[in-house]
Design a protein around this motif. Sequence first.
Motif, short mmCIF file in Angstrom:
data_model
loop_
_atom_site.label_atom_id
_atom_site.label_comp_id
_atom_site.label_asym_id
_atom_site.label_seq_id
_atom_site.Cartn_x
_atom_site.Cartn_y
_atom_site.Cartn_z
N ARG A 8 -12.01 -8.13 -27.05
CA ARG A 8 -10.58 -8.15 -27.38
C ARG A 8 -9.70 -7.60 -26.27
O ARG A 8 -8.55 -8.02 -26.11
CB ARG A 8 -10.36 -7.35 -28.68
N LEU A 9 -10.20 -6.66 -25.49
CA LEU A 9 -9.35 -6.08 -24.45
C LEU A 9 -9.02 -7.08 -23.35
O LEU A 9 -8.08 -6.88 -22.58
CB LEU A 9 -10.02 -4.83 -23.85
N PHE A 14 -4.58 -9.93 -28.24
CA PHE A 14 -4.79 -8.60 -28.81
C PHE A 14 -3.61 -7.68 -28.52
O PHE A 14 -3.22 -6.85 -29.35
CB PHE A 14 -6.08 -7.98 -28.26
N TRP A 15 -3.01 -7.84 -27.36
CA TRP A 15 -1.94 -6.94 -26.94
C TRP A 15 -0.62 -7.22 -27.64
O TRP A 15 0.34 -6.47 -27.50
CB TRP A 15 -1.79 -6.99 -25.42
N ARG A 17 -0.75 -7.42 -30.93
CA ARG A 17 -1.01 -6.85 -32.25
C ARG A 17 -0.22 -5.55 -32.42
O ARG A 17 0.19 -4.92 -31.44
CB ARG A 17 -2.50 -6.58 -32.44
N GLN A 19 0.92 -1.69 -32.84
CA GLN A 19 0.43 -0.50 -32.13
C GLN A 19 -0.68 0.20 -32.92
O GLN A 19 -1.67 0.65 -32.34
CB GLN A 19 1.58 0.48 -31.89
N ARG A 22 -4.01 -1.45 -32.35
CA ARG A 22 -4.55 -1.16 -31.01
C ARG A 22 -5.04 0.28 -30.92
O ARG A 22 -6.08 0.56 -30.32
CB ARG A 22 -3.47 -1.45 -29.96
N SER A 325 -4.96 4.56 -23.54
CA SER A 325 -5.97 5.18 -24.39
C SER A 325 -6.16 6.65 -24.02
O SER A 325 -6.25 7.51 -24.90
CB SER A 325 -7.30 4.42 -24.25
N SER A 395 -0.77 -7.34 -21.14
CA SER A 395 -1.76 -6.28 -21.31
C SER A 395 -1.58 -5.19 -20.28
O SER A 395 -2.18 -4.12 -20.37
CB SER A 395 -3.18 -6.86 -21.18
#
Length: 407
Positions: A8-9, A14-15, A17, A19, A22, A325, A395
Amino acid sequence: MSPIVEPRLADLDFWARPQAERDELFAALRAAPAPVFCPRPDGPGFYALTRYDQVAEASRHPEIFSSEPTAVGLDDPPPSSVRPAGSMISLDDPRHARLRRIVSRSFTPRTVRRLAGDVAALAAGIVDGLAERGPCDFVEHVATPMPLRVICTMMGIPESEYAAVVDATEVILALGDPGYVDAGGRDRATALKEKFAYLHSLVSELARLRRVRPADDLVTALTQADVDGEALTDVELARFFALLVVAGNETTRNALSHALVLLTGHPDQRSVLMSDLEGRLPGAVEEIVRLATPVIWMRRTLVRDHELGGHPYRAGDRVIMYYASANRDEAVFGDPCAFDITRTPNPHVGFGAPGPHFCLGAHLARREVTVLLRELFTRLPDLHATAPPVRQRSSFINGVRSLACAF
């Protein structure tokens, strides 16, 4: 131990989606017992560094985790392309150290303090315009003009070029993502080459003029800079300018946009800020940068085998340092997803982790965000977002494309 496979990264969808979704995935990856490998259908995969300690170690050891051939792309740039890698961000020492020595004198805290009057005047002018205009797009009318005008004023870029500079930075950053489709139908390499060529020609022509007719601007200073008998070449100056306008414009404007989103969505924190605006602003700026993390990641490539966090990585492996992250790592930040402007200490990596590539413009970015927020909430204390932000599809940059506001 076999790595955890997490596709997904590498998936641009995915980005987009929420917050919270994530955050949930990154929390699981930080807790994972094995390295996280992200395969890509259209190119080499990479390992995701999601914990604060991983990002810090990779940042401190450029002799192992190289910024070359690029720090800002999942794919290696073709050798013939016009590359941001010619600037400091994608170079290792000794070339990185040489360039940084030459330009760093223009970005010290002392230098930024000398700009204080200019930054304050620009902020006042922007808020004057907002007060006259009324409800509008905060990104277009407030967040974008601030860093653009500061950087272009510093460099000596004529105002007639501002719109083209903004367009170039947006295209360059959008093209950093696989799956981006250019509105003109151009392929990524062609579009990148066009925009970098524009920025390079703009500053090269200005440098030519400044050598004949010096002025009180950064282009003049950099064309005259001489460190240990060395100065910037025309190509180095052009590439530095491209890096400065792309990094400075996009990241600061997104920090400002996220500031309004966060302060609108957290009225308790807004009350804390307004109860002591001058005293609370520094902490608020750091917390905004931590939670927003305008630059989501940077890439490194291993030059030799190395063990990180008890797991082996091999020479040639690509790793992505996920600042977004690391800034929510439970091992470092209590209640990491909460917005708390009183958070202390706050050792975020929103400007990069400690190491030779820590953001050269961090002092300037902090000054811009602080001065503009002070001006906004002193004169328009009820300024707020009136709709959710329209996010940039990326991303790499945690971008806000538009944000309706009123007061």
